[in-house]
Design a protein around this motif. Structure first.
Motif: not given
Length: 100
Positions: A43-53, A57-68
């Protein structure tokens, strides 16, 4: 006839015993392997990755899936995917990169 039934029963009991021993050994190996791998805070890593998107919301959802799946998120807000090959290799059904 009685001998063949006894032989079949002992063979079946031996196979069951071997299966139980193998299952116990496999669960010990899985537990030991799981304790060696550190899970990252997706969650924290994806918030940082998607902060400029433009679509956070879409970015965090995709990032979270990939991260898990990969237990890895590349540093920064874009690019750097060579730091996490698993993350970079995931694709959508259309063949596009899944992970932001």
């Amino acid at each position: 006839m009685a001998f063949s039934k006894l032989l079949a029963a002992s063979l079946l009991a031996s196979l069951l015993f071997l299966h139980l021993v193998h299952a116990a050994h496999q669960s010990e190996y899985t537990e030991a392997e799981g304790s060696l791998l550190q899970k990252i805070d997706c969650n924290g890593s994806c918030v940082a990755r998607c902060r400029l998107s433009s679509r956070p919301k879409l970015c965090k959802r995709a990032c979270g899936t990939c991260c898990r799946r990969c237990n890895c998120v590349p540093p920064g807000t874009a690019g750097n995917q060579e730091k996490c090959p698993c993350y970079a290799s995931l694709t959508t059904h259309g063949g596009k990169r899944k992970c932001p």
